[in-house]
Scaffold this active site. Structure first.
Site, short mmCIF file in Angstrom:
data_model
loop_
_atom_site.label_atom_id
_atom_site.label_comp_id
_atom_site.label_asym_id
_atom_site.label_seq_id
_atom_site.Cartn_x
_atom_site.Cartn_y
_atom_site.Cartn_z
N ASP A 82 -8.08 -7.12 1.08
CA ASP A 82 -7.18 -7.22 2.23
C ASP A 82 -7.88 -6.62 3.42
O ASP A 82 -8.76 -5.77 3.28
CB ASP A 82 -5.87 -6.46 1.97
CG ASP A 82 -6.05 -4.96 2.20
OD1 ASP A 82 -5.74 -4.48 3.30
OD2 ASP A 82 -6.53 -4.27 1.28
N CYS A 109 -7.42 -26.36 14.34
CA CYS A 109 -8.60 -27.21 14.53
C CYS A 109 -8.25 -28.70 14.50
O CYS A 109 -8.96 -29.52 15.10
CB CYS A 109 -9.66 -26.88 13.47
SG CYS A 109 -10.48 -25.30 13.76
N CYS A 134 -7.75 -26.60 9.46
CA CYS A 134 -6.51 -25.89 9.76
C CYS A 134 -5.72 -26.60 10.86
O CYS A 134 -6.25 -27.46 11.58
CB CYS A 134 -6.81 -24.45 10.17
SG CYS A 134 -7.40 -24.23 11.87
N CYS A 137 -13.50 -27.28 9.89
CA CYS A 137 -12.24 -26.65 9.48
C CYS A 137 -11.09 -27.65 9.53
O CYS A 137 -11.00 -28.47 10.45
CB CYS A 137 -11.95 -25.46 10.39
SG CYS A 137 -10.41 -24.61 10.02
N HIS A 145 -6.00 -20.06 12.55
CA HIS A 145 -7.37 -20.46 12.25
C HIS A 145 -8.10 -19.40 11.42
O HIS A 145 -8.72 -19.70 10.40
CB HIS A 145 -8.17 -20.73 13.52
CG HIS A 145 -9.63 -20.91 13.24
ND1 HIS A 145 -10.15 -22.09 12.75
CD2 HIS A 145 -10.67 -20.03 13.30
CE1 HIS A 145 -11.45 -21.94 12.54
NE2 HIS A 145 -11.79 -20.69 12.87
N ASP A 181 0.86 -1.18 0.00
CA ASP A 181 0.00 0.00 0.00
C ASP A 181 0.90 1.24 0.00
O ASP A 181 1.95 1.25 0.64
CB ASP A 181 -0.89 -0.04 1.25
CG ASP A 181 -1.90 1.09 1.28
OD1 ASP A 181 -1.95 1.88 0.32
OD2 ASP A 181 -2.66 1.18 2.26
#
Length: 375
Positions: A268, A311, A308, A306, A337, A95
């Site tokens: 974003d 998890c 991930c 999930c 997560h 940015d």
């Protein structure tokens, strides 16, 4: 400078404006629509680059303003740019710093020449022109650079919006003129406040200058959600179809779904990592506040749907214990997560567009949020 769009449209929904594409960069091709984790200071908070790869992050975001102040773009250049400095070999978007200067307006003075401001760290006097913003981002080695813009507050009078949008347009031309032939992409930023006609005019002017992609700026600055969606609805179609479209600083999972519905390719937001550090987790059924007492003895993962790392290995009870005791591991596991959820959500949307079933996906997404959360 690029004369051909780095974006390739692969498919689009027959039911709405959702689209699937690819964006080619120096450090790899990005599959869109995509969410970019925010790494303002050259790090996505609480995450290692290996964590980011595992959760499916394709590209991350850094910030010109903050890195210009500390540690400095020339130091980062000496390490091979941000990629070498932070051990990340995938694409990076930076940015330009316009929003940070806007948010620190009590320390800044905007003129035709650029932004004169004081460092929020030590008060040192600094200056960033449109040309400086491009040269700093080139030194950082960003795959995608943003033109310096002046963000318009909400609410703003039409006169304020007209003046701010015109300045952004003049700065955009200067940024394009300053760009070196390095293969790095430069995106223009559409301002215009909450005035649809000003935004459409800004789009026409930026397209005339010619950029490698186009971003919506000045949204999610306090306006009602309905007004943000109105700006997208009335303006998204005016962006050229063969270039990437980026909605800056947005947002919630619902914002991502609605943004893709309106034809946006890139997003974003600090929300997944910031909320993770505050104990709020995103799941397929909605938000979970992990400090709540109902999770004290709960053996289930945060989200049974999930996959991930968090998890797969940890219970709600353990995550609550870590958070209640302010253990550093809580911030890392929660961030893993939340970012996995965001990246997986984008992957599901890409698949839904490819299968031409985006409206069915969108309907199911909201239906899941009406179901009671399983404690």
């Amino acid at each position: 400078m690029s004369t051909v769009s780095p974006y390739t449209l692969l498919s689009r929904s027959s039911e709405c404006k959702a689209r699937r594409g690819e964006l080619a960069t120096l450090h790899g091709t990005i599959q869109t629509p995509v969410f970019m984790p925010v790494g303002t200071l050259g790090t996505v908070k609480a995450m290692t680059p290996e964590n980011l790869v595992e959760i499916g992050a394709q590209i991350i975001l850094g910030n010109t303003y903050h890195l210009y102040i500390r540690p400095g773009h020339e130091l980062i250049r000496s390490f091979g740019g941000l990629h070498g400095f932070m051990h990340w070999d995938r694409p990076i978007l930076t940015d330009s710093g316009g929003f940070q200067i806007f948010s620190l307006k009590e320390l800044a003075k905007i003129t035709e020449e650029g932004a004169a401001f004081r460092s929020h760290i030590d008060g040192a006097k600094l200056f960033l022109s449109p040309e400086d913003a491009v040269h700093v981002q080139e030194a950082l080695g960003a795959d995608i650079m943003m033109a310096l813009d002046t963000c318009i507050p909400y609410p703003a009078s039409r006169d304020e919006a007209v003046k701010g949008t015109a300045l952004t347009r003049r700065w955009a031309q200067r940024c394009r003129d300053a760009q070196s032939n390095t293969g790095q992409h430069l995106f223009g930023i559409v301002q215009g406040g909450m005035y649809a006609d000003l935004r459409r005019e800004a789009i026409e002017q930026l397209v005339e200058i010619g950029f490698d992609g186009y971003a919506f700026g000045g949204l999610s600055v306090g306006e009602p959600k309905e007004l943000m969606e109105e700006m997208l609805t009335t303006c998204a179609d005016h962006l050229p179809a063969d270039y990437a479209r980026y909605l800056m600083g947005v947002g919630t999972p619902e914002d991502l779904v609605e943004g893709v519905y309106h034809g946006i390719d890139m997003f974003d937001c600090v929300m997944p990592t910031r909320n993770a550090r505050n104990g709020m987790l995103f799941t397929s059924q909605g938000r979970v506040v992990i400090k709540n007492a109902c999770f004290q003895q709960d053996p289930l993962p945060v989200d049974p749907a999930c996959s991930c790392y968090t998890c797969r290995h940890y219970s709600r009870a353990y995550l609550r214990h870590l958070f209640q005791n302010r253990e550093i591991l809580a911030y890392q596991l929660n961030s893993i997560h939340n970012l996995h959820y965001y990246c997986s959500l984008m992957a599901e949307m890409r698949q839904a567009i490819e299968a031409d079933r985006f409206l069915a996906f969108r309907r199911q997404f909201y239906e899941q949020r009406t179901q009671p959360f399983t404690p």
